[in-house]
Design a protein around this motif. Sequence first.
Motif, short mmCIF file in Angstrom:
data_model
loop_
_atom_site.label_atom_id
_atom_site.label_comp_id
_atom_site.label_asym_id
_atom_site.label_seq_id
_atom_site.Cartn_x
_atom_site.Cartn_y
_atom_site.Cartn_z
N PRO B 5 48.52 25.82 25.50
CA PRO B 5 49.34 25.36 26.63
C PRO B 5 49.80 23.91 26.42
CG PRO B 5 47.01 25.33 27.22
CD PRO B 5 47.08 25.89 25.83
N ILE B 6 50.93 23.57 26.99
CA ILE B 6 51.44 22.19 26.92
C ILE B 6 52.34 21.99 28.13
CG2 ILE B 6 53.47 22.82 25.54
CD1 ILE B 6 53.15 20.12 24.06
N GLY B 7 52.43 20.76 28.60
CA GLY B 7 53.33 20.49 29.72
C GLY B 7 54.78 20.54 29.27
N ALA B 8 55.62 21.07 30.15
CA ALA B 8 57.05 21.06 29.82
C ALA B 8 57.58 19.64 29.91
CB ALA B 8 57.80 21.97 30.79
N GLN B 29 65.41 35.08 34.88
CA GLN B 29 64.09 34.87 34.29
C GLN B 29 64.17 33.84 33.17
OE1 GLN B 29 61.90 38.46 33.30
NE2 GLN B 29 63.28 39.65 34.59
N ALA B 30 63.07 33.10 33.01
CA ALA B 30 63.03 32.09 31.96
C ALA B 30 63.13 32.78 30.61
CB ALA B 30 61.73 31.30 32.04
N TYR B 31 64.01 32.31 29.76
CA TYR B 31 64.08 32.78 28.39
C TYR B 31 63.43 31.74 27.48
CZ TYR B 31 66.05 33.36 23.73
OH TYR B 31 66.20 33.44 22.37
N TRP B 32 63.84 30.50 27.62
CA TRP B 32 63.15 29.41 26.92
C TRP B 32 61.92 29.02 27.73
CZ3 TRP B 32 62.50 26.65 22.66
CH2 TRP B 32 61.87 25.40 22.76
N ASP B 33 60.75 29.05 27.09
CA ASP B 33 59.50 28.77 27.79
C ASP B 33 58.73 27.71 27.01
OD1 ASP B 33 57.05 28.73 28.98
OD2 ASP B 33 56.75 30.91 28.99
N GLU B 34 58.61 26.50 27.55
CA GLU B 34 57.86 25.47 26.84
C GLU B 34 56.58 25.10 27.56
OE1 GLU B 34 61.18 22.38 26.70
OE2 GLU B 34 59.55 21.15 27.48
N THR B 35 56.00 26.05 28.31
CA THR B 35 54.70 25.80 28.92
C THR B 35 53.57 26.09 27.93
OG1 THR B 35 54.59 28.04 29.80
CG2 THR B 35 55.56 26.35 31.23
N ALA B 36 53.93 26.64 26.79
CA ALA B 36 52.95 26.89 25.72
C ALA B 36 53.68 26.86 24.39
CB ALA B 36 52.27 28.24 25.92
N TYR B 37 52.91 26.76 23.31
CA TYR B 37 53.52 26.82 21.98
C TYR B 37 52.55 27.52 21.04
CZ TYR B 37 50.47 22.85 20.82
OH TYR B 37 49.39 22.04 20.61
N SER B 383 62.80 39.09 26.43
CA SER B 383 61.63 38.39 25.93
C SER B 383 61.82 36.88 26.08
CB SER B 383 61.40 38.76 24.47
OG SER B 383 62.57 38.50 23.73
N ARG B 384 60.71 36.16 25.99
CA ARG B 384 60.74 34.70 26.12
C ARG B 384 60.64 34.07 24.74
NH1 ARG B 384 56.87 36.18 29.65
NH2 ARG B 384 55.34 35.51 28.11
N TYR B 385 61.36 32.97 24.58
CA TYR B 385 61.33 32.23 23.32
C TYR B 385 60.32 31.09 23.44
CZ TYR B 385 62.91 30.12 19.03
OH TYR B 385 62.96 29.64 17.75
N MET B 386 59.37 31.03 22.48
CA MET B 386 58.34 29.98 22.52
C MET B 386 58.47 29.09 21.28
SD MET B 386 56.84 31.39 25.16
CE MET B 386 55.40 30.35 25.37
N PRO B 387 58.35 27.77 21.44
CA PRO B 387 58.40 26.90 20.27
C PRO B 387 57.10 27.00 19.45
CG PRO B 387 58.00 25.61 22.24
CD PRO B 387 58.20 27.02 22.69
N HIS B 388 57.13 26.48 18.24
CA HIS B 388 55.92 26.52 17.41
C HIS B 388 55.78 25.22 16.62
CE1 HIS B 388 58.62 27.26 13.98
NE2 HIS B 388 57.64 26.82 13.24
N ILE B 389 54.57 24.98 16.13
CA ILE B 389 54.35 23.85 15.22
C ILE B 389 53.49 24.31 14.05
CG2 ILE B 389 54.42 22.19 17.13
CD1 ILE B 389 51.38 21.79 16.73
N ILE B 390 53.49 23.50 13.01
CA ILE B 390 52.55 23.67 11.90
C ILE B 390 51.59 22.48 11.96
CG2 ILE B 390 52.25 23.87 9.40
CD1 ILE B 390 55.23 24.59 9.22
#
Lengths: 205, 391
Positions: B5-8, B29-37, B383-390
């Motif tokens: 989880p992360i804050g938007a 509905q939210a498509y871009w979701d930055e409440t998590a990654y 579906s919702r799009y979630m960001p990612h990190i390495i």
Amino acid sequence: METNSKQKRSSNIDISRMRKAFSFKPLAIGVASIMLSACSGGREEAVVFKNADECKNALPDLAQKCETAYEGALAEAAKTAPKYNTRNDCEYEFGTNQCQTYNNNGSSIFMPLMAGYMIGNLLSPRPYYQPMFTSYSRYSPHRNNWMSADGRDFGDSRKSKLSVKPSAFDKKPAVTRTIKRGGFGSSVRAKSSWGSRSSGKGWGG
Amino acid sequence: MLRLPIGARKNWQQMAHDYGFHFHTMHGQAYWDETAYYQFTLEQVERDLESPTEEIHQMCLQVVDKVAKNEELLKKFAIPEGYWGAIADSWQAQEPSLYSRLDFVYDGRTPAKLLENNADTPTSLYESGFWQWLWLENNVDNNKLSKRADQFNSLQEKLVNRFKVIADYYGINYLHFACCKDTDEDRGTVQYLQDCAKEAGLDVYFVYIEDIGLSEGGELTDLKNQIISHCFKLYPWEFMQREEFGPHAVKSNTGWIEPIWKTILSNKALLPMLWREFEGHPNLLPAFFENDMASMQAQSDIKKWVKKPLYSREGANIDILENGKMSLSSDGPYGEEGFIYQAHTPLPKFGDSYTLIGSWLVDGEAAGISVREDESPITQDLSRYMPHIIL
């Protein structure tokens, strides 16, 4: 396995160029003007002449180049200028007596007269050129402005010296007469009748 | 592979407006979701996604080579006969492709399994190439993510470079772009590609697919009657080939991006062909043509099959066949061209969500990933799009 020294993401995205809208507050005007002047880098000087004679009078030493560029611009104008089915449609955009007939595969259509030609890189062996048009029609948003064949506005047509991006001399698409439209898109209309898919989502995957 | 989880970002909706990201919310509905990654290790990215993506692409090209000159296979792929010649020519000439997205089932532990290849009209490009990149930059700047956090996402750089190569190949300094009317998502995707092409030094012109015209001389035209000599189209070849102007798409000699040989890759018949050519490959799922029930039954350890139409998008018309009977299906307008069966493999569940990995290719190079989540085990278009990190 590689080490973490190699970044896996794009390193040089110019964020300012990705912006689509600006919401400057009054205090930010100073910043805005700095940004604008910073954006003008990479421009070059170009001159617009109304015809070959005007060019030769201004640049007697370059008379041959004036002529060659003029001929080239005329040929380019025929190919790339906007085309209209009737003289009326053309004159509505460009003004009375500003249009000529153009023979397109045997049928006559109409295009604006070339109002001038823009030359750049004059001292090189092969200067660049671009046909320029202007409108005398009070219905046109480009009235008394220079514009290129594809409709880009270059400002006041009383000015002959312009500062342009190098891409201003890029070749433009050829223009012809369209006889029919709407031959693509029927699959989407058929499949759109299904379900709740109405707006927003597309047909990509 | 973790879901954290992360804050938007407080101002993200304003930023979305400023940067022209207009489809972050769809159908309410939210498509871009930055409440998590999602967080991946570098090894997961390189070993499990990047390498298989490039390898599968090469395998796909081998299938194209086989199908492009085989009439029996072209029939199996339900490609209309009138286009066989154009496909063979386009493949023979090695007309340049721009991009693709391979969809994988991947849980962070076992080998990623290929679900399908979106080789003709992949979307979610802007949110992958730029928007999630910006999300990472902002969160690193705000000290919410580690300075060492990276992202598997070289899409924008590679797209710009690829447009330069394509411009050289065709000797062009301008390019038309086209997509359908009434879709913010497609228009946004195409606008992003126009931006990338501009960065590559091209002049760009846009026309809606429905507005394309035909000239007296047989060329395709835009609304200014400019001849469309070369065009990026976010519109499936299988649609174009069944529409009135389809034959003119070929006869006009328009240079298309994607090229017409990609008809073979964006077709689900690719999946049984891949299995036939590379049976047992760790990143492939068993797959068969619908008339090949004997081979399916021989795979006695597989109890669950997914039935997919040859042509379909975004999870439409997909049925799950369990011990011989349908257990779950999705509606949709596809299926008249036939079906294939692919062994079912469940999407991994993170929290309440099923997760799907999209792995991008620019030409033949792996260029990044996108993570999408859905409440349903079949990924639908909501579906919702979630960001990612390495990290």
